[in-house]
Design a protein around this motif. Structure first.
Motif, mmCIF file in Angstrom:
data_model
loop_
_atom_site.group_PDB
_atom_site.id
_atom_site.type_symbol
_atom_site.label_atom_id
_atom_site.label_comp_id
_atom_site.label_asym_id
_atom_site.label_seq_id
_atom_site.Cartn_x
_atom_site.Cartn_y
_atom_site.Cartn_z
ATOM 1 N N MET A 1 0.850 -1.195 0.000
ATOM 2 C CA MET A 1 0.000 0.000 0.000
ATOM 3 C C MET A 1 0.885 1.244 0.000
ATOM 4 S SD MET A 1 -2.706 1.161 2.952
ATOM 5 C CE MET A 1 -3.543 2.705 2.900
ATOM 6 N N GLN B 1 -5.553 3.395 8.504
ATOM 7 C CA GLN B 1 -4.794 2.842 7.389
ATOM 8 C C GLN B 1 -3.508 2.173 7.866
ATOM 9 O OE1 GLN B 1 -5.210 6.755 5.242
ATOM 10 N NE2 GLN B 1 -5.149 5.420 3.453
ATOM 11 N N VAL B 2 -2.847 2.811 8.815
ATOM 12 C CA VAL B 2 -1.618 2.212 9.378
ATOM 13 C C VAL B 2 -1.944 0.881 10.030
ATOM 14 C CG1 VAL B 2 0.222 2.492 11.090
ATOM 15 C CG2 VAL B 2 -0.502 4.457 9.721
ATOM 16 N N GLN C 1 -4.493 -1.153 9.435
ATOM 17 C CA GLN C 1 -4.843 -2.161 8.418
ATOM 18 C C GLN C 1 -3.594 -2.716 7.744
ATOM 19 O OE1 GLN C 1 -7.536 0.031 5.905
ATOM 20 N NE2 GLN C 1 -9.353 -0.460 7.155
ATOM 21 N N GLU C 2 -2.669 -1.849 7.419
ATOM 22 C CA GLU C 2 -1.434 -2.273 6.775
ATOM 23 C C GLU C 2 -0.627 -3.199 7.686
ATOM 24 O OE1 GLU C 2 1.553 -2.058 3.609
ATOM 25 O OE2 GLU C 2 -0.605 -1.617 3.733
ATOM 26 N N ALA C 3 -0.662 -2.919 9.001
ATOM 27 C CA ALA C 3 0.120 -3.707 9.957
ATOM 28 C C ALA C 3 -0.627 -4.944 10.437
ATOM 29 C CB ALA C 3 0.500 -2.844 11.158
ATOM 30 N N ILE D 1 6.021 0.848 9.065
ATOM 31 C CA ILE D 1 4.881 1.233 8.226
ATOM 32 C C ILE D 1 4.587 2.727 8.376
ATOM 33 C CG2 ILE D 1 2.388 0.930 7.940
ATOM 34 C CD1 ILE D 1 2.873 -2.046 8.713
ATOM 35 N N ARG E 1 7.121 4.458 6.279
ATOM 36 C CA ARG E 1 6.925 4.262 4.855
ATOM 37 C C ARG E 1 5.726 5.052 4.333
ATOM 38 N NH1 ARG E 1 3.951 0.273 2.488
ATOM 39 N NH2 ARG E 1 4.038 -1.062 4.337
ATOM 40 N N LEU E 2 4.657 5.097 5.127
ATOM 41 C CA LEU E 2 3.456 5.815 4.709
ATOM 42 C C LEU E 2 3.528 7.315 5.021
ATOM 43 C CD1 LEU E 2 0.619 3.356 5.810
ATOM 44 C CD2 LEU E 2 1.765 3.541 3.588
ATOM 45 N N TYR F 1 3.129 8.708 7.905
ATOM 46 C CA TYR F 1 1.972 9.026 8.746
ATOM 47 C C TYR F 1 2.344 10.092 9.768
ATOM 48 C CZ TYR F 1 -1.455 8.579 12.501
ATOM 49 O OH TYR F 1 -2.381 8.848 13.469
#
Length: 350
Positions: free
Chosen positions: A1, A13-14, A16-18, A46, A49-50, A52
């Motif tokens: 993502m 979102q963080v 969900q990704e994790a 994450i 990378r995102l 956040y």
């Protein structure tokens, strides 16, 4: 993502990704211990990378803190207060806080003080750093004000107080260093052009000059003292007064480098060679001191460091309050200055 630059990444979102709950992500963000190291590292990777960025306002509402510091300042047209504020701002940012600034006049009255504080407290700052210098009676309201403050508060550039933490330069030591250096160079008649004696820092520098003379059995006589106003013009006029009173004057300690610059110009106008006929020491070690003619010996205050120390102490007090501990607000931290020796005082007699 992959998050596009124009999108705002959310904590959901963080999570969900994790593959974890949003609550687990929140625990990592708040450095809670109840998350395994492997999960913590995965979530942190994450987050990076995102790209956040936690919503500071939302976190503040949950934690009852805003991660912001209120700073009350004055006199920013002068080198010392401005340099101190730069240290405050940089350390505030380093520690992850935002800074809210409120400016007051140097001789702020109690209503002006209350307005400045209300401006900051209404924005729910976690603590207040009072950086405006002590002048005259601008601290007369302190005791009545302290009982109404609900957040940790730290003061700079003022006399030690039994109920608050104070961070300041050891100006008395700095004044003693300056005058002692002139004595060690062989000067016999050492004058002082001081800053306004309504200001705590100027008073302390003058007392340091007196200490150095007294240590050698000399009297800090009134004829050797002129009160300036921090400007080069007052340094120029001050030397004229000192020389009219004491023609044998052979050393002068200026309360700041701007007055030191005026001294250098006045010495030249009187046909005196510096340092051969008159040794001069300034205070502040402004960047221009090294380029004066001759280069000016000066006391360096470490103002940037003092600002950073004040921020660290205030955030420590905030952490104590947040943890429900008794906030330690009763200490005075004096940052030692040092003397930077240049041509203006080097007589080679030490």
């Amino acid at each position: 993502m992959a998050a596009r630059h124009h999108e705002t990444v959310t904590i959901t979102q963080v999570a969900q990704e994790a593959g974890v709950s949003a609550q687990t992500v929140s625990r990592v963000l708040n450095s809670r211990p109840d998350v395994s190291q492997a999960t913590r590292e995965r979530i942190q990777a994450i987050i990076e990378r995102l790209n956040y960025k936690p919503n500071a306002m939302a976190r503040g509402l949950v934690q009852r803190r805003t991660h912001s510091l209120g700073v009350i300042a004055a006199g920013l047209e002068m080198y010392g207060p401005l340099r101190t504020l730069i240290g405050i701002e940089q350390e505030t940012r380093t520690l992850g806080y935002s800074l809210l600034l409120s400016l007051v006049p140097n001789d702020a009255t109690e209503p002006q003080v209350e307005d400045a504080l209300e401006h900051l407290l209404s924005r729910q700052v976690d603590g207040v750093l009072w950086s405006a210098p002590e002048m005259g009676a601008n601290r007369i309201w302190l005791d009545s004000l302290l009982v109404r403050l609900t957040v940790p508060t730290l003061f700079m550039s003022m006399h030690p107080h039994p109920a608050v933490t104070v961070v300041d330069t050891d100006n008395r030591l700095g004044g003693r260093m300056a005058a002692t250096h002139l004595i060690e160079q062989g000067c016999q008649q050492i004058g002082h052009i001081c800053g306004p004696q309504s200001q705590w820092s100027a008073l302390q520098r003058r007392l340091g000059w007196e200490d150095a003379l007294a240590a050698t059995g000399q009297q800090p006589e009134q004829r050797l003292l002129v009160e300036g106003d921090w400007t080069a013009a007052s340094g120029f006029d001050g030397l004229q007064q000192l020389l009219d009173r004491t023609p044998t004057l052979d050393g002068v300690f200026a309360g700041n480098d701007q007055m030191g610059l005026g001294l250098l110009q006045a010495a030249n106008a009187r046909g005196l060679r510096v340092p051969e006929n008159l040794a001069i020491v300034g205070y502040d070690n402004i960047p221009e001191a090294a380029f004066m003619q001759p280069p000016l010996t000066s006391v360096r205050q470490h103002l940037h460091d003092s600002g950073a120390i004040a921020v660290r102490e205030l955030t420590r007090m905030i952490a104590q309050q947040q943890a429900g501990e008794t906030v330690d607000e009763r200490q005075t931290i004096l940052v030692e200055p040092n003397l930077v020796v240049r041509r203006s005082s080097m007589l080679g007699k030490s």
